[in-house]
Motif scaffolding. Structure first.
Motif, PDB file in Angstrom:
ATOM      1  N   GLU A 143      -0.255 -13.935  14.608  1.00  0.00           N
ATOM      2  CA  GLU A 143      -1.107 -12.747  14.531  1.00  0.00           C
ATOM      3  C   GLU A 143      -0.676 -11.771  13.432  1.00  0.00           C
ATOM      4  O   GLU A 143      -1.327 -10.742  13.200  1.00  0.00           O
ATOM      5  CB  GLU A 143      -1.146 -12.020  15.872  1.00  0.00           C
ATOM      6  N   THR A 144       0.440 -12.066  12.736  1.00  0.00           N
ATOM      7  CA  THR A 144       0.858 -11.237  11.607  1.00  0.00           C
ATOM      8  C   THR A 144      -0.038 -11.554  10.415  1.00  0.00           C
ATOM      9  O   THR A 144      -0.073 -12.680   9.933  1.00  0.00           O
ATOM     10  CB  THR A 144       2.325 -11.494  11.222  1.00  0.00           C
ATOM     11  N   LYS A 145      -0.753 -10.560   9.938  1.00  0.00           N
ATOM     12  CA  LYS A 145      -1.711 -10.793   8.865  1.00  0.00           C
ATOM     13  C   LYS A 145      -1.313 -10.151   7.542  1.00  0.00           C
ATOM     14  O   LYS A 145      -1.866 -10.485   6.490  1.00  0.00           O
ATOM     15  CB  LYS A 145      -3.095 -10.270   9.281  1.00  0.00           C
ATOM     16  N   ILE A 146      -0.361  -9.216   7.581  1.00  0.00           N
ATOM     17  CA  ILE A 146      -0.046  -8.478   6.366  1.00  0.00           C
ATOM     18  C   ILE A 146       1.392  -7.952   6.428  1.00  0.00           C
ATOM     19  O   ILE A 146       1.859  -7.529   7.483  1.00  0.00           O
ATOM     20  CB  ILE A 146      -1.065  -7.333   6.174  1.00  0.00           C
ATOM     21  N   VAL A 147       2.091  -8.032   5.310  1.00  0.00           N
ATOM     22  CA  VAL A 147       3.452  -7.496   5.174  1.00  0.00           C
ATOM     23  C   VAL A 147       3.445  -6.460   4.063  1.00  0.00           C
ATOM     24  O   VAL A 147       2.957  -6.727   2.957  1.00  0.00           O
ATOM     25  CB  VAL A 147       4.471  -8.605   4.840  1.00  0.00           C
ATOM     26  N   PHE A 148       3.957  -5.268   4.355  1.00  0.00           N
ATOM     27  CA  PHE A 148       4.048  -4.203   3.356  1.00  0.00           C
ATOM     28  C   PHE A 148       5.485  -4.096   2.848  1.00  0.00           C
ATOM     29  O   PHE A 148       6.422  -3.953   3.644  1.00  0.00           O
ATOM     30  CB  PHE A 148       3.614  -2.863   3.947  1.00  0.00           C
ATOM     31  N   ILE A 149       5.638  -4.148   1.526  1.00  0.00           N
ATOM     32  CA  ILE A 149       6.947  -4.004   0.888  1.00  0.00           C
ATOM     33  C   ILE A 149       6.834  -2.921  -0.172  1.00  0.00           C
ATOM     34  O   ILE A 149       6.050  -3.047  -1.115  1.00  0.00           O
ATOM     35  CB  ILE A 149       7.406  -5.324   0.234  1.00  0.00           C
ATOM     36  N   CYS A 150       7.593  -1.860  -0.022  1.00  0.00           N
ATOM     37  CA  CYS A 150       7.569  -0.756  -0.981  1.00  0.00           C
ATOM     38  C   CYS A 150       8.732  -0.925  -1.957  1.00  0.00           C
ATOM     39  O   CYS A 150       9.894  -0.957  -1.554  1.00  0.00           O
ATOM     40  CB  CYS A 150       7.694   0.573  -0.238  1.00  0.00           C
ATOM     41  N   SER A 151       8.408  -1.065  -3.251  1.00  0.00           N
ATOM     42  CA  SER A 151       9.449  -1.306  -4.254  1.00  0.00           C
ATOM     43  C   SER A 151       9.029  -0.728  -5.614  1.00  0.00           C
ATOM     44  O   SER A 151       8.053  -1.207  -6.189  1.00  0.00           O
ATOM     45  CB  SER A 151       9.721  -2.808  -4.391  1.00  0.00           C
ATOM     46  N   PRO A 152       9.767   0.273  -6.100  1.00  0.00           N
ATOM     47  CA  PRO A 152      10.882   0.998  -5.504  1.00  0.00           C
ATOM     48  C   PRO A 152      10.484   1.636  -4.177  1.00  0.00           C
ATOM     49  O   PRO A 152       9.376   2.127  -4.032  1.00  0.00           O
ATOM     50  CB  PRO A 152      11.236   2.051  -6.553  1.00  0.00           C
ATOM     51  N   ASN A 153      11.437   1.621  -3.262  1.00  0.00           N
ATOM     52  CA  ASN A 153      11.128   2.002  -1.890  1.00  0.00           C
ATOM     53  C   ASN A 153      11.178   3.519  -1.708  1.00  0.00           C
ATOM     54  O   ASN A 153      12.007   4.207  -2.291  1.00  0.00           O
ATOM     55  CB  ASN A 153      12.118   1.333  -0.935  1.00  0.00           C
ATOM     56  N   ASN A 154      10.280   3.994  -0.884  1.00  0.00           N
ATOM     57  CA  ASN A 154      10.266   5.391  -0.470  1.00  0.00           C
ATOM     58  C   ASN A 154      10.608   5.420   1.027  1.00  0.00           C
ATOM     59  O   ASN A 154       9.926   4.760   1.807  1.00  0.00           O
ATOM     60  CB  ASN A 154       8.866   5.968  -0.710  1.00  0.00           C
ATOM     61  N   PRO A 155      11.691   6.079   1.450  1.00  0.00           N
ATOM     62  CA  PRO A 155      12.385   7.181   0.790  1.00  0.00           C
ATOM     63  C   PRO A 155      13.715   6.827   0.131  1.00  0.00           C
ATOM     64  O   PRO A 155      14.447   7.727  -0.264  1.00  0.00           O
ATOM     65  CB  PRO A 155      12.628   8.135   1.955  1.00  0.00           C
ATOM     66  N   THR A 156      14.055   5.556   0.018  1.00  0.00           N
ATOM     67  CA  THR A 156      15.414   5.213  -0.422  1.00  0.00           C
ATOM     68  C   THR A 156      15.555   5.177  -1.937  1.00  0.00           C
ATOM     69  O   THR A 156      16.665   5.347  -2.453  1.00  0.00           O
ATOM     70  CB  THR A 156      15.833   3.854   0.167  1.00  0.00           C
ATOM     71  N   GLY A 157      14.476   4.908  -2.675  1.00  0.00           N
ATOM     72  CA  GLY A 157      14.505   4.957  -4.132  1.00  0.00           C
ATOM     73  C   GLY A 157      14.855   3.670  -4.833  1.00  0.00           C
ATOM     74  O   GLY A 157      14.648   3.544  -6.034  1.00  0.00           O
TER      75      GLY A 157
END
Length: 348
Positions: A143-157
């Motif tokens: 049932e997992t349909k989407i993965v979000f990856i923030c890069s550069p990541n917020n709030p870590t930078g």
């Protein structure tokens, strides 16, 4: 094997999108009496009495040349938040499907998921804010349909290791969204250069950060033409207003100036990176590829309130797991950064 047709919700595959008056018009004309506009004119004294281009053709054409993609691979949204919301609506059935996120990360993934009744699965980033890939792969469910990856990541930078993102792209049959709001401040290349390799890849960017146009609320998503076609199908017909399209085009004509503004911000970021650890209240400054720093301090709440009392607003992130005792500090002008350093030095 990734198949967008199977991933998209059945009701969206079958739905007929809204057709605007300008969608139905082909050719040239001098009299437009098809869209119930005010043909006398606009109080602003320009063409704002007309509905904007629902497909943003001129803007997408210019962006395509700058980004090295085709116009058909670009979706424009009212900020990246609209793209996040529409991506969830596109593939996640309310009350049935899930997203996977990697905290600490951008909060709008969770907000949009809650709004759309999408389950939120989480895998905590490691101590150095990288992806524990094996744990992510174990957490991926039917049932997992989407993965979000923030890069550069917020709030870590920090930027996320590309090998980790590639491993998830290879193993996952759903959408992998790489949020690159801060990519212009990083040295690593954008994932837009690899769209042809990964049909399940969506890359988000914005004009809010490096371009300095947060007030326009213009977000971008880059993906295969098939994915973009579906996003265009479910977006509001006139989601990007005429003023935003005009101002964005004007800014893009000055794209050569972008690198000088970015260089100045990065230079100030490096000065803060070296100056902050010398202050008694600062325990650690985390490496950053963005236009902000995550700073671990001795008393996050006390320092936050002290700075606020001095007219300096930073972001208190100490309540987030993995960011305990941390403030997120945007890189300001030289004068603003000096004022910040002086205030922190005076804090007791």
């Amino acid at each position: 094997m990734f198949n967008i047709e199977k991933l998209v919700r059945q009701n969206i595959r079958q739905m007929k999108p809204y057709s605007s008056a300008r969608d139905e018009f082909k050719g040239t004309a001098t009299v437009f009496i098809d869209a119930n506009e005010n043909n006398i004119g606009s109080l602003a004294g320009n063409n704002y009495n007309r509905y904007p281009d629902p497909h943003q053709k001129k803007l997408k054409s210019r962006l395509a040349k700058i980004k090295g993609v085709e116009p058909e691979q670009i979706f424009l949204g009212n900020g990246s938040d609209e793209a996040i919301d529409l991506l969830l609506r596109l593939v996640c059935r309310p009350g049935q499907d899930a997203l996977l996120q990697l905290p600490p990360t951008y909060g709008m993934y969770e907000v949009s998921a809650n709004l759309n009744e999408v389950r939120i699965d989480t895998v905590q980033l490691t101590a150095d804010f990288q992806i524990p890939v094996e744990e992510v792969l174990r957490q991926l469910k039917p049932e997992t349909k989407i993965v979000f990856i923030c890069s550069p990541n917020n709030p870590t930078g920090n930027s996320i290791n590309p090998e980790s993102i590639e491993a998830i792209l290879d193993a996952f049959d759903g959408l992998v969204v790489v949020d690159e709001a801060y990519i212009d401040f990083a040295h690593n290349p954008s994932w837009t250069t690899r769209l042809q390799e990964f049909p399940n890849l969506v890359v988000m960017q914005t004009l809010s950060k490096a371009w300095g146009m947060a007030g326009l609320r213009l977000g971008m998503a880059f993906a295969s033409a098939e994915i973009i076609t579906y996003l265009d199908k479910i977006k509001p017909p006139y989601n990007i207003n005429e003023a935003t399209q005009e101002l964005a085009l004007a800014a893009l004509e000055k794209s050569e100036e972008l690198k000088f503004m970015v260089e100045e911000i990065v230079q100030e970021r490096e000065l803060l990176t070296h100056a902050l650890p010398r202050l008694k209240s600062v325990l650690k400054v985390y490496p950053s590829d963005a236009n902000f720093l995550l700073v671990k301090v001795t008393d996050a709440n006390g320092l936050y309130n002290y700075l606020l009392g001095n007219g300096i607003v930073v972001r208190n992130r100490s309540s987030l797991k993995g960011c305990e005792g941390c403030l997120r500090i945007s890189v300001g002008t030289l004068e603003e950064n000096q004022q910040l350093l002086q205030s922190i030095e005076e804090f007791r």
